[in-house]
Design a protein around this motif. Structure first.
Motif, mmCIF file in Angstrom:
data_model
loop_
_atom_site.group_PDB
_atom_site.id
_atom_site.type_symbol
_atom_site.label_atom_id
_atom_site.label_comp_id
_atom_site.label_asym_id
_atom_site.label_seq_id
_atom_site.Cartn_x
_atom_site.Cartn_y
_atom_site.Cartn_z
ATOM 1 N N ARG A 1 1.479 17.879 13.879
ATOM 2 C CA ARG A 1 1.269 18.001 14.793
ATOM 3 C C ARG A 1 -0.732 17.729 14.617
ATOM 4 N N HIS A 2 -1.182 18.661 14.226
ATOM 5 C CA HIS A 2 -2.550 19.260 13.709
ATOM 6 C C HIS A 2 -3.192 18.185 12.591
ATOM 7 N N GLY A 3 -2.583 17.282 12.508
ATOM 8 C CA GLY A 3 -2.763 15.434 11.967
ATOM 9 C C GLY A 3 -2.808 16.040 10.200
ATOM 10 N N ALA A 4 -3.105 15.299 9.411
ATOM 11 C CA ALA A 4 -3.116 15.118 7.936
ATOM 12 C C ALA A 4 -4.313 14.266 7.451
ATOM 13 N N LEU A 5 -4.792 14.300 5.922
ATOM 14 C CA LEU A 5 -5.535 14.261 5.102
ATOM 15 C C LEU A 5 -4.935 12.831 4.550
ATOM 16 N N CYS A 6 -5.241 11.675 3.848
ATOM 17 C CA CYS A 6 -4.666 10.424 3.891
ATOM 18 C C CYS A 6 -5.390 9.892 2.775
ATOM 19 N N PHE A 7 -4.406 9.522 1.870
ATOM 20 C CA PHE A 7 -4.959 8.821 0.903
ATOM 21 C C PHE A 7 -4.130 7.610 0.899
ATOM 22 N N ARG A 8 -4.641 6.521 0.907
ATOM 23 C CA ARG A 8 -4.255 4.984 0.927
ATOM 24 C C ARG A 8 -4.843 4.012 -0.456
ATOM 25 N N ILE A 9 -3.628 3.976 -1.125
ATOM 26 C CA ILE A 9 -4.155 2.714 -2.200
ATOM 27 C C ILE A 9 -2.932 2.086 -2.437
ATOM 28 N N MET A 10 -3.529 0.971 -3.227
ATOM 29 C CA MET A 10 -2.691 -0.191 -3.959
ATOM 30 C C MET A 10 -1.018 -0.365 -4.895
ATOM 31 N N ARG A 11 -0.067 -0.102 -4.092
ATOM 32 C CA ARG A 11 0.472 0.399 -5.297
ATOM 33 C C ARG A 11 0.942 -0.676 -6.600
ATOM 34 N N GLN A 12 0.901 0.052 -7.444
ATOM 35 C CA GLN A 12 0.619 -1.117 -8.755
ATOM 36 C C GLN A 12 1.965 -0.729 -9.974
ATOM 37 N N PHE A 13 3.187 0.251 -8.895
ATOM 38 C CA PHE A 13 3.740 0.648 -9.939
ATOM 39 C C PHE A 13 5.390 0.237 -8.617
ATOM 40 N N LYS A 14 6.516 0.425 -9.302
ATOM 41 C CA LYS A 14 7.752 0.440 -8.731
ATOM 42 C C LYS A 14 7.762 1.767 -8.078
ATOM 43 N N THR A 15 8.666 1.273 -7.065
ATOM 44 C CA THR A 15 8.896 2.740 -5.943
ATOM 45 C C THR A 15 9.510 4.392 -7.030
ATOM 46 N N GLU A 16 10.584 3.804 -7.496
ATOM 47 C CA GLU A 16 11.410 4.534 -8.270
ATOM 48 C C GLU A 16 10.491 4.910 -9.534
ATOM 49 N N MET B 1 1.277 -0.924 0.124
ATOM 50 C CA MET B 1 0.350 0.154 0.077
ATOM 51 C C MET B 1 1.047 1.474 -0.583
ATOM 52 N N VAL B 2 0.093 2.415 -0.680
ATOM 53 C CA VAL B 2 0.844 3.699 -0.673
ATOM 54 C C VAL B 2 0.264 4.973 -0.349
ATOM 55 N N THR B 3 0.530 5.249 0.732
ATOM 56 C CA THR B 3 -0.317 6.533 1.661
ATOM 57 C C THR B 3 0.500 7.657 1.318
ATOM 58 N N ALA C 1 5.810 2.792 8.725
ATOM 59 C CA ALA C 1 6.206 2.818 7.006
ATOM 60 C C ALA C 1 7.261 3.578 6.806
ATOM 61 N N ARG C 2 6.777 2.778 5.368
ATOM 62 C CA ARG C 2 8.630 3.316 4.562
ATOM 63 C C ARG C 2 8.441 4.932 4.217
ATOM 64 N N HIS C 3 9.748 5.780 4.134
ATOM 65 C CA HIS C 3 9.034 6.557 3.970
ATOM 66 C C HIS C 3 9.891 6.917 2.147
ATOM 67 N N LEU C 4 9.331 7.050 1.372
ATOM 68 C CA LEU C 4 9.553 6.833 -0.330
ATOM 69 C C LEU C 4 9.569 8.473 -0.682
ATOM 70 N N ALA C 5 8.935 9.587 -0.503
ATOM 71 C CA ALA C 5 8.861 11.085 -0.989
ATOM 72 C C ALA C 5 8.283 12.203 -0.451
ATOM 73 N N THR C 6 8.924 13.324 -0.219
ATOM 74 C CA THR C 6 8.543 13.804 -0.417
ATOM 75 C C THR C 6 8.266 15.238 -1.082
ATOM 76 N N ASP D 1 5.445 3.988 1.949
ATOM 77 C CA ASP D 1 4.920 2.798 1.746
ATOM 78 C C ASP D 1 4.159 1.764 2.664
ATOM 79 N N ASP D 2 3.531 1.372 2.362
ATOM 80 C CA ASP D 2 2.859 1.086 4.252
ATOM 81 C C ASP D 2 2.283 -0.491 4.151
ATOM 82 N N GLY D 3 3.422 -1.476 5.025
ATOM 83 C CA GLY D 3 3.580 -2.588 4.295
ATOM 84 C C GLY D 3 2.232 -3.485 5.241
#
Length: 172
Positions: A52-67, A1-3, A102-107, A95-97
């Motif tokens: 600190r104020h929270g966040a809005l998130c999408f969580r989707i199935m990863r269907q691509f290479k992380t690169e 999953m990608v978050t 969860a493993r940070h992929l990008a900012t 990347d949320d397994g």
């Protein structure tokens, strides 16, 4: 999953509330347009400074290479929409397994005027405990309501205290 994690602005100022509502409209519209089979939710405030104020998130199935993450159209379209009015400092992608941290992929930078906080660690449990922000399906004929809300300038958004508290789970 990608978050995809979009940090919220302070809830105690009108400007912060306006920006948060605009982000909500943009993300909910993106949910219907581009991300079939994804989850849209609110992450509770975290102990770190970035969320600190929270966040809005999408969580989707990863269907691509992380690169290839930064080449994904849905991510580019979301960040471009947020950049239009510099609604938040950045977008974090993890990347949320499903277990552990969860493993940070990008900012991805959104605001050119604000320092980007370091990506905070997020546990899969915190992600899974998020509150759903998509309580009801919007039928196709009613999608224009979301389009109009997402096109509205931030300055023209004036949420009532009650509706804002309801969407963002704030107590009195």
């Amino acid at each position: 999953m990608v978050t995809v994690v979009v940090p919220l602005n302070p809830h105690n100022t009108m400007k912060g509330r306006q920006r948060n509502m605009k982000m909500h409209y943009l993300m909910r519209l993106r949910l219907y347009r581009f991300l079939l089979g994804c989850y849209y939710y609110r992450l509770a405030p975290q102990k770190n400074a970035a969320l600190r104020h929270g966040a809005l998130c999408f969580r989707i199935m990863r269907q691509f290479k992380t690169e290839a993450l930064l080449e994904q159209n849905w991510l580019t379209e979301l960040t471009t929409a947020l950049q239009g009015e510099e609604l938040c400092p950045c977008v974090y992608v993890y990347d949320d397994g499903g277990v552990g941290d969860a493993r940070h992929l990008a900012t991805v930078r959104v605001s050119s005027h604000v320092a980007i906080p370091e990506a905070p660690p997020i546990s899969a449990a915190a992600i899974q405990d998020g509150t759903g922000m998509d309580p009801a399906n919007v039928p196709y004929f009613a999608r224009q309501i979301l389009v109009n809300a997402a096109k509205r300038p931030v300055e023209d958004i004036h949420p009532t205290d009650e509706s804002y508290r309801e969407w963002f789970g704030l107590s009195e």
